[in-house]
Each structure stands twice: as structure tokens, then as C-alpha cells.
Design a protein around this motif. Structure first.
Motif, mmCIF file in Angstrom:
data_model
loop_
_atom_site.group_PDB
_atom_site.id
_atom_site.type_symbol
_atom_site.label_atom_id
_atom_site.label_comp_id
_atom_site.label_asym_id
_atom_site.label_seq_id
_atom_site.Cartn_x
_atom_site.Cartn_y
_atom_site.Cartn_z
ATOM 1 N N LYS A 231 38.399 36.677 42.555
ATOM 2 C CA LYS A 231 38.093 35.615 43.525
ATOM 3 C C LYS A 231 39.320 35.271 44.365
ATOM 4 C CE LYS A 231 35.544 32.358 45.363
ATOM 5 N NZ LYS A 231 34.452 32.708 46.291
ATOM 6 N N GLN A 232 40.479 35.203 43.722
ATOM 7 C CA GLN A 232 41.711 34.888 44.446
ATOM 8 C C GLN A 232 42.021 35.959 45.493
ATOM 9 O OE1 GLN A 232 44.233 34.551 40.981
ATOM 10 N NE2 GLN A 232 44.429 32.318 41.222
ATOM 11 N N GLN A 233 41.877 37.204 45.101
ATOM 12 C CA GLN A 233 42.193 38.287 46.022
ATOM 13 C C GLN A 233 41.216 38.332 47.194
ATOM 14 O OE1 GLN A 233 45.008 40.209 45.759
ATOM 15 N NE2 GLN A 233 44.412 40.791 47.845
ATOM 16 N N SER A 234 39.919 38.160 46.907
ATOM 17 C CA SER A 234 38.925 38.205 47.989
ATOM 18 C C SER A 234 39.119 37.027 48.955
ATOM 19 C CB SER A 234 37.508 38.206 47.404
ATOM 20 O OG SER A 234 37.237 36.990 46.709
ATOM 21 N N SER A 235 39.474 35.856 48.415
ATOM 22 C CA SER A 235 39.697 34.685 49.283
ATOM 23 C C SER A 235 40.915 34.905 50.182
ATOM 24 C CB SER A 235 39.897 33.429 48.425
ATOM 25 O OG SER A 235 38.744 33.151 47.665
ATOM 26 N N TRP A 236 41.977 35.468 49.634
ATOM 27 C CA TRP A 236 43.171 35.742 50.437
ATOM 28 C C TRP A 236 42.891 36.796 51.510
ATOM 29 C CZ3 TRP A 236 47.547 33.432 51.437
ATOM 30 C CH2 TRP A 236 48.618 34.154 52.012
ATOM 31 N N ASP A 237 42.109 37.820 51.135
ATOM 32 C CA ASP A 237 41.744 38.846 52.113
ATOM 33 C C ASP A 237 40.915 38.257 53.248
ATOM 34 O OD1 ASP A 237 43.083 40.724 50.585
ATOM 35 O OD2 ASP A 237 41.267 41.499 49.600
ATOM 36 N N ASP A 238 39.957 37.354 52.899
ATOM 37 C CA ASP A 238 39.139 36.708 53.943
ATOM 38 C C ASP A 238 40.019 35.878 54.877
ATOM 39 O OD1 ASP A 238 36.915 37.842 52.827
ATOM 40 O OD2 ASP A 238 36.265 36.029 51.747
ATOM 41 N N TYR A 239 41.001 35.161 54.308
ATOM 42 C CA TYR A 239 41.906 34.332 55.113
ATOM 43 C C TYR A 239 42.708 35.195 56.088
ATOM 44 C CZ TYR A 239 46.323 31.895 56.022
ATOM 45 O OH TYR A 239 47.449 31.369 56.630
ATOM 46 N N ARG A 240 43.241 36.326 55.581
ATOM 47 C CA ARG A 240 44.028 37.197 56.441
ATOM 48 C C ARG A 240 43.168 37.824 57.541
ATOM 49 N NH1 ARG A 240 47.907 41.329 53.470
ATOM 50 N NH2 ARG A 240 48.436 41.572 55.683
ATOM 51 N N GLN A 241 41.909 38.131 57.186
ATOM 52 C CA GLN A 241 41.010 38.707 58.192
ATOM 53 C C GLN A 241 40.719 37.701 59.313
ATOM 54 O OE1 GLN A 241 37.378 40.229 56.579
ATOM 55 N NE2 GLN A 241 36.716 41.183 58.491
ATOM 56 N N SER A 242 40.566 36.413 58.930
ATOM 57 C CA SER A 242 40.297 35.387 59.951
ATOM 58 C C SER A 242 41.499 35.226 60.888
ATOM 59 C CB SER A 242 39.961 34.049 59.282
ATOM 60 O OG SER A 242 41.089 33.520 58.602
ATOM 61 N N LEU A 243 42.712 35.379 60.343
ATOM 62 C CA LEU A 243 43.900 35.298 61.186
ATOM 63 C C LEU A 243 44.024 36.504 62.109
ATOM 64 C CD1 LEU A 243 46.666 34.015 58.697
ATOM 65 C CD2 LEU A 243 45.372 32.685 60.371
ATOM 66 N N SER A 244 43.588 37.667 61.626
ATOM 67 C CA SER A 244 43.744 38.890 62.412
ATOM 68 C C SER A 244 42.916 38.869 63.695
ATOM 69 C CB SER A 244 43.361 40.108 61.564
ATOM 70 O OG SER A 244 41.981 40.080 61.249
#
Length: 537
Positions: A231-244
Motif C-alpha cells: 500500500k505504501q509503495q502504490s500510494s507513493w507511485d500514485d503521488y509521483r505520477q500525479s506530479l509528473s
């Protein structure tokens, strides 16, 4: 020329004497180890490991006989025309003989086991239970030696190895066992479980699993929980994708846009209001906080039991679904209650007794099964086959080991007599034969030594007794094995008598020879294990 051949014959025989002594050391050491294995609670893998050494030694024994015969032929014919077998041929024949004997013995035991009928398998299933009960001390046999240390002695170990095979022939064994069968099954279940102490370890493992579920249910989640990490990894990946989408990375968010980014993140992840967009550690801690909160608020469903949130660990354990899981894992009967902790051994002992009740009831069904259940395709066919092997292999292995030891001890005396007679003939100035061999008279003397040593040793064991063979029970069991059936032929009756003699010889011979054999194994062979490594207690 004849005198030279005589010298070669003496040298050859001396080498054979040395080889035979070496073989005897390994055979006698093996015999001691074999008795340790089969004279107790026999485990199939232990017997299989030590069987390999036994078959190998039997093959080597046969190869030594072939070596002696072919080497003599080489010496004899080589002295005349050089037509004796080459060393290459001798080695090939010795190797072939060793492998052949190894395979024949393996096949012999397999055939013995596979050709037993359903009634034998059924009876063997019960007699091996009785043997384990004798080892564990839960069964005492009337008419046997009244000695609590009997089964730690060589004669007692030999009796244990022979017992299942002997007891198969006991008339009306089921009736004789009577109500004691349930007690024996219960004692065996207790032994296999390791007693209350061994069962408590199983209980601890089961409670640890429940505790892990309760922690997840309560929101007490460790950092290495796989679900949390995912869950932590998927949430961080989603956050980085939103910034990209804006062309940013966590470390490159413009200062004027940080407040908006933090506000957007807080809609899904409860990071602090002053959180820095590149602070991954705080982000992951916030994800864990929400993950644990959601887990605690959801509750869980176990075996159809909906468990509401907020229960303490003891209350969680007491839920019907958790209790059902624990009963299944700990093999407890329906209605048994498992506590989160026990304050005393006596309190836990009540749970252990319930485990014994269920397991005894289930196992007793097997021991009360009919003959048809042990027939080919029956539900207990494999169990019966394994029991047959446990009943057959130990006495067969002990017999062949003792036979090999007596046979090669007799051959050793024959070789010593041969050398002595050759040396004596040379000193007397007697004319040697063309081939340097013994004269006909001397050959008969050496052969007489061989036969006399073998038959004499066998006769001594036949006429001798020890504490076990003098017991009333042992005599009764031999008598039961000698009993002729209504349709028995003379050959069958003679065969039963011969089998009874073999049993007596093994029981006596193993008992008396064990101290010497074990001393050879420990002192000369440096404690060679022969594939058997008993657990240290």
C-alpha cells in the motif's frame, strides 16, 4: 616349480585372511548398529538408510568368495599354461557379483513385503503398535522377563526386532489385546505428539498465528507487513505520477505550488500540513496510519463469524470463528475451547486430554478395521504395507547379518587352517602338488574346519539361551509359529520348524555378540554410524 606355487598359495591365502578380517570388522560393526536401529521404535527412513549398508556388505561378502575362487583358479592354471583369468576379469566378476547380490537382496525383501496377504498386513498393523508400546513402556507382556531395563539390553533389542513378526502368528491376537488396544493407541498418540510439552509447542504456534491476525485486525501493524508495504509503495507511485503530469518530481515542486500539492495529497494520505513534498518517510508513516485505521474499523470475518472491531486479544480468541480455526489446527474435538493463555500445566492438560480423545478415536478406527480394508485398493492398504515392511525387514536384516558374520568367521578359520597346513607340509618336506595346493587329506581337514566352525557356532546358539529365550512368553510365541495348519504339508511343517530355529539363533546370537560388535564399531571403526544418526536427547 611346485614349491614356488606353494609359496604363492600361502601368500595369496594370507592376503585373503587380511581382507576377511577387514570385512568382518565392518560386518560386525554393522551388526551392532543394525540392532540399535531395529531394536526399538523403528522409523522407515532409518531402516532404509542402514539397509543400504547391509546389502552393500552382503555384496562385498559374496565378491570376496568369488575373488578367492577365481584367484585360486588363476594361480592354479597360471602355473600350468597361463590360461587363468586375468585380474581385469576377476575384478569385473567381483563387481558384478556384489551388484547382483545387492539387487537380489533388495528384490527379495520387496517381494516378501508385497506378497503378504491382507490378514498379514492387518495383523502387522497391530503388532507394530504393540512394539512401539513396549518401547514406550505403555505395554507389559505377561511371561516376559521382569526387568524394566530389558529393552536397553542387546537381548531385549533383539526381541523387539523379532516381536512384530512373531506376534503376527499369535492366535486370536485381537481378542487377546481386547480393551487394551484403545489404551495402546492413546499412548502412541501421546508419544507421537511429544507429550503435553510437544503439544504445547503446537498450541504456541497456533496462538502466534491468531495474534498476528488480531494485530492486523486491531491496527497494530508491523512495518514489514507485506500488505502495508504494498500500500505504501502504490500510494507513493500514485503521488509521483500525479506530479509528473506537471513535469515535476518530489524534489522539484516549485515553492509557490507546494501548499497546493500538500493539500491535494492530504485528501488521500493524512500527511501533516507542513509536510515537504520530497519527505517520503513521513509520507509512508501517514499511509500506515490510514491503513491501520481502516483495518481496525473494518473488522474481519472468520469461518462465517463476523468479528466486530475493538475486541481485546482474549475476546478475539474467544470468537466462534477463531475457535473453529484453532480446533482444526490443533486437531481438537467439536466443543473444545482454546484459551488465549493458560495459567498452569494442569489447566493446559485438560486441552491436551481432549486432543488425545479425538486422535485416539480417529486412530482406533484404523486398528479396528476389517481384513478387506487392508486388501489391495482398501483404504488402509498402504498403512498395512508399511507395517508389513516394519515387521519383516528387521528380523530378515538381523538374520542375514548374523549369517554373514558366522559364515565369514568360519571362512577365516578355514583360511587360517589352509595356511597352517601348507606351512606344516613345507616344514615336513612333503612333496607339493603340481599346482601348489593342499593334498586331498589336508583339503578335507580345512573343509572340516570350515563346516565345523559354521555348524558349531550355529549349534552353540541353538542350544544356548538368554533371559529372553528362557522366558515363558518367547517359548509360547515360538510354539504358535510352529503350529501346523490343517492343510500343512511336511515341507511346510519343516519350514516352520526351521524358521523357529532361525528366530532362536538370532535372538541368542545378537544378544551375546552385541558387546563385541559394538566395541569393534566404536574402537576400531571410530564410531562409524552406517547411515543411522539418532537424535540427541
Amino acid at each position: 616349480m611346485a614349491a614356488s606355487l606353494r609359496s604363492l598359495q600361502i601368500r595369496q591365502t594370507l592376503i585373503l585372511i587380511v581382507l576377511t578380517i577387514v570385512y568382518l570388522c565392518f560386518e560386525l560393526g554393522f551388526n551392532a548398529r543394525l540392532l540399535d536401529v531395529v531394536g526399538g521404535d523403528v522409523k522407515p527412513h532409518d531402516v532404509e538408510d542402514v539397509e543400504f549398508y547391509g546389502r552393500s556388505l552382503s555384496g562385498i561378502a559374496a565378491a570376496l568368495v568369488v575373488l578367492q575362487l577365481m584367484w585360486r583358479r588363476r594361480l592354479k592354471n597360471g602355473g600350468k599354461d597361463g590360461s587363468g583369468p586375468s585380474w581385469k576379469k576377476i575384478m569385473l566378476w567381483c563387481t558384478f557379483t556384489a551388484v547382483l547380490v545387492f539387487m537380489v537382496l533388495k528384490t527379495f525383501v520387496t517381494v516378501l513385503v508385497n506378497t503378504r496377504d491382507a490378514e498379514f498386513r492387518r495383523m502387522a498393523f497391530s503388532t507394530t503398535l504393540m512394539q512401539r508400546s513396549l518401547v514406550g513402556g505403555s505395554l507389559q507382556l505377561k511371561g516376559l522377563v521382569d526387568d524394566p531395563t530389558l529393552f536397553s539390553k542387546p537381548e531385549g533389542k533383539a526381541f523387539l526386532a523379532l516381536f512384530p513378526m512373531l506376534a503376527v502368528s499369535v492366535g486370536h491376537l485381537d481378542e487377546r489385546m481386547g480393551p487394551a488396544k484403545e489404551q495402546l493407541v492413546r499412548a502412541n498418540v501421546r508419544r507421537l505428539a511429544g507429550g503435553a510439552g510437544g503439544y504445547y509447542k503446537n498450541y504456541e504456534d497456533a496462538i502466534k498465528e491468531v495474534n498476528a491476525k488480531w494485530k492486523l485486525y486491531s491496527g497494530i501493524i508491523p512495518n514489514d507487513d507485506p500488505g502495508l508495504q504494498a500500500k505504501q509503495q502504490s500510494s507513493w507511485d500514485d503521488y509521483r505520477q500525479s506530479l509528473s503530469r506537471h513535469g515535476w518530481q518530489p524534489t522539484s515542486v516549485p515553492a509557490r505550488r507546494r501548499a497546493a500539492v500538500v493539500s491535494n495529497v492530504r485528501k488521500k494520505v493524512p500527511v501533516p500540513s507542513n509536510w515537504h513534498p520530497a519527505d517520503q518517510l513521513t509520507f509512508r508513516m501517514a499511509v500506515k496510519q490510514r491503513y491501520a485505521s481502516e483495518a481496525a474499523s473494518k473488522g474481519v470475518t472468520v469461518k462465517g463469524d463476523r468479528i466486530p472491531p475493538g475486541l481485546s486479544f482474549p475476546a478475539f480468541v474467544a470468537r466462534p470463528g477463531i475457535q473453529a480455526e484453532l480446533r482444526d489446527g490443533l486437531k481438537l474435538p467439536a466443543g473444545a475451547s482454546v484459551q488465549a493463555a493458560y495459567s498452569s500445566p494442569a489447566e493446559f492438560g485438560i486441552l491436551f486430554e481432549k486432543f488425545l480423545d479425538r486422535q485416539t478415536a480417529e486412530k482406533l478406527v484404523e486398528y479396528l478395521a476389517s481384513r478387506q480394508d487392508f486388501d489391495g485398493g482398501g483404504k488402509y492398504f498402504e498403512e498395512g504395507k508399511e507395517a508389513s515392511r516394519a515387521a519383516i525387514v528387521p528380523p530378515v536384516a538381523l538374520f542375514f547379518s548374523l549369517l554373514g558374520a558366522i559364515g565369514h568367521f568360519s571362512k577365516l578359520l578355514y583360511l587360517v587352517a589352509t595356511v597352517g597346513l601348507l606351512v606344516l607340509a613345507a616344514r615336513r618336506g612333503e612333496q607339493a602338488g603340481e599346482d601348489g595346493q593342499l593334498s586331498r587329506r589336508s583339503a578335507w581337514i580345512a573343509t572340516g574346519v570350515l563346516a565345523g566352525a559354521f555348524l558349531g557356532t550355529w549349534g552353540i546358539f541353538t542350544l544356548s539361551d538368554n533371559n529372553v529365550t528362557r522366558s515363558e512368553l518367547f517359548h509360547q510365541m515360538l510354539d504358535w509359529n510352529r503350529q501346523a495348519d490343517a492343510d500343512s504339508t511336511r515341507w511346510k511343517i519343516a519350514g516352520k520348524g526351521l524358521l523357529a530355529n532361525f528366530t532362536h539363533v538370532v535372538a541368542v546370537g545378537q544378544g551375546y555378540s552385541y558387546p563385541v560388535n559394538e566395541a569393534i564399531r566404536i574402537n576400531i571403526l571410530q564410531g562409524m554410524e552406517y547411515g543411522y544418526h539418532p537424535e540427541k536427547k
